[in-house]
Scaffold this motif. Structure first.
Motif, PDB file in Angstrom:
ATOM      1  N   LEU A  84      20.875   1.270 -44.805  1.00  0.00           N
ATOM      2  CA  LEU A  84      21.364   2.464 -45.506  1.00  0.00           C
ATOM      3  C   LEU A  84      21.037   3.729 -44.715  1.00  0.00           C
ATOM      4  O   LEU A  84      21.880   4.620 -44.568  1.00  0.00           O
ATOM      5  CB  LEU A  84      20.729   2.542 -46.892  1.00  0.00           C
ATOM      6  N   LEU A  85      19.837   3.797 -44.177  1.00  0.00           N
ATOM      7  CA  LEU A  85      19.420   4.966 -43.423  1.00  0.00           C
ATOM      8  C   LEU A  85      20.164   5.096 -42.098  1.00  0.00           C
ATOM      9  O   LEU A  85      20.435   6.205 -41.624  1.00  0.00           O
ATOM     10  CB  LEU A  85      17.905   4.909 -43.160  1.00  0.00           C
ATOM     11  N   LEU A  86      20.493   3.944 -41.495  1.00  0.00           N
ATOM     12  CA  LEU A  86      21.145   3.973 -40.189  1.00  0.00           C
ATOM     13  C   LEU A  86      22.671   4.070 -40.278  1.00  0.00           C
ATOM     14  O   LEU A  86      23.326   4.390 -39.286  1.00  0.00           O
ATOM     15  CB  LEU A  86      20.772   2.723 -39.389  1.00  0.00           C
ATOM     16  N   ALA A  87      23.223   3.814 -41.461  1.00  0.00           N
ATOM     17  CA  ALA A  87      24.687   3.810 -41.613  1.00  0.00           C
ATOM     18  C   ALA A  87      25.348   5.119 -41.164  1.00  0.00           C
ATOM     19  O   ALA A  87      26.367   5.093 -40.464  1.00  0.00           O
ATOM     20  CB  ALA A  87      25.055   3.496 -43.063  1.00  0.00           C
ATOM     21  N   PRO A  88      24.832   6.286 -41.541  1.00  0.00           N
ATOM     22  CA  PRO A  88      25.494   7.534 -41.118  1.00  0.00           C
ATOM     23  C   PRO A  88      25.430   7.781 -39.615  1.00  0.00           C
ATOM     24  O   PRO A  88      26.169   8.626 -39.101  1.00  0.00           O
ATOM     25  CB  PRO A  88      24.694   8.627 -41.856  1.00  0.00           C
TER      26      PRO A  88
END
Length: 433
Positions: A84-88
């Motif tokens: 989730l943190l790396l998705a953007p």
């Protein structure tokens, strides 16, 4: 005078033994025995061991926090948070540099083990970094910096936070409120300096988001994020800091240990409910985590406490108090430089922080300093120093994942970490913090 000199020799011996890669606990214990023998109080060691092995103020919060970390691994909630943190960050190469550090930093807030953080985040982040042309050494250094420079200090179950709460009698919320600005000042400074250095040294090529997405798919990194699972790692902090503001809790929860244990156990149940198939394994995973914490963290707390009590038994604390009386600036300088240096030498941030806090925090009020602030400075700089140690577990883990020598990673993070220390030093000596 002779006793003081011999005490100092024993302390230096402990540092040398750790520098020679002797086990930190063994080094501290051997030298603690020598200190108590010098003071003629050897039986006192057994009293301290008994007290610390069953100390609810340290054992309960730390063991439940690590038990929760093991549950996150079992249910894969930690992986979902990482994704989730790396998705953007898929939208550009240069977002991966600060974003990767921040992602690892946040994961370390939930998982108090730096090497575990590096292992979890590294398996997702490193392939992306390498695929878009970031050098392996920079990728490993980026992972190391995010996993180790201070995210843990925002977790109420972190050993430094727990120990400081015990020494000062303050609540964990009070401790963390003091930690927040000091820790962020050092961490953000290190992050900015690292990014500037990478931008200067790296080729400024543009990578399209489609290429990164393709890389994710080829590496099997992209998968469906379960947002409930992704938020579970942050649940204990919500329970501890948000719930008491809106709900009046029973008086039992005024006890730090009870509040932390309750938050971790409730979060464990929530994690289990997200993965019904793993419910039968929750007790095993929890107690494996708690056992790991006892063997690897509580053991450090015990030996560091014995060591510092041995120093006290020989009167060195009184000598130090007298030397620092009316010298608040010198005391602040010591609380910054000493833990940074010792952690860099020994590779242990926790053991160093506990040992130095045990000495400086109790005398802080006598030399006109705030005990919590002194303990915070010690904790933050010990984290920075540990991140610069080539023998630290998190450095070795990051170097293994990046397949680069530990010293190469240390060289990449040295200047950013020194910048973080320098900013703290200036702020402390100018009385800004």
């Amino acid at each position: 005078m002779v006793s003081t000199i011999v005490t100092l020799i024993i302390i230096v011996t402990a540092v040398v033994l750790m520098f020679k890669h002797f086990d930190v606990r063994l080094s501290l214990f051997i030298c603690a025995v020598a200190l108590f023998l010098l003071a003629g109080k050897l039986p006192q060691i057994f009293v301290i061991i008994t007290q610390q092995m069953t100390n609810e103020k340290t054992v309960v919060p730390i063991c439940t926090a690590m038990g929760f970390a093991y549950i996150l691994k079992l249910t894969e909630c930690d992986r979902h948070l990482t994704h989730l943190l790396l998705a953007p960050l898929r939208y550009g190469k240069w977002l991966l540099i600060p974003g990767g550090i921040i992602a690892a930093y946040i994961v370390n807030m939930a998982i108090v083990s730096q090497s575990s953080t590096a292992a979890i985040v590294g398996t997702v982040l490193l392939p992306l970094l390498l695929a878009v042309g970031i050098a392996p050494t920079i990728a490993g250094a980026l992972l190391l910096l995010g996993s180790s420079m201070g995210g843990e200090l925002f977790n109420p179950g972190a050993v430094e936070v727990v120990k400081l709460a015990e020494l000062t009698g303050q609540s964990t919320t009070t401790i963390l409120a003091q930690v927040l600005p000091i820790n962020l000042l050092a961490s953000v400074t290190a992050l900015i300096v690292f990014c500037i250095l990478v931008l200067i040294e790296s080729q400024k090529t543009t990578i399209a988001s489609e290429e990164i997405t393709k890389t994710e798919q080829n590496l099997g990194i992209k998968f469906e994020i379960n947002y409930i699972k992704a938020l579970i790692p942050l649940l204990p902090m919500i329970l501890l800091f948000v719930v008491p503001v809106v709900v009046k809790l029973p008086t039992e929860f005024a006890n730090n240990s009870v509040a932390i244990a309750a938050a971790m156990l409730i979060a464990i149940v929530a994690a289990g409910l997200t993965t019904p198939k793993a419910l039968h394994s929750l007790p095993t995973a929890f107690f494996e985590g708690a056992g790991y914490a006892y063997a690897n963290i509580i053991s450090l707390v015990i030996t560091a406490t014995i060591f510092t009590e041995g120093i006290k038994a020989n009167g060195l604390i009184e000598t130090l108090t007298n030397a620092l009386a009316n010298r608040a600036m010198l005391a602040k300088f010591t609380s910054l430089i000493l833990p940074f240096t010792l952690a860099g030498i020994t590779g242990s941030g926790s053991a160093t922080a506990i040992a130095v806090m045990n000495v400086l925090v109790p005398i802080a009020a006598k030399i006109n300093l705030e005990p919590v602030k002194v303990g915070t400075l010690v904790s933050v700089t010990a984290q920075l120093g540990r991140t610069m140690s080539p023998v630290a577990a998190v450095v070795i883990m990051s170097s293994t994942i990046a397949q680069q020598p530990p010293l190469s990673l240390v060289k990449c993070v040295a200047l950013p970490l020194l910048a973080g220390l320098g900013v703290l030093l200036i702020a402390a000596l100018c009385n800004w913090i």
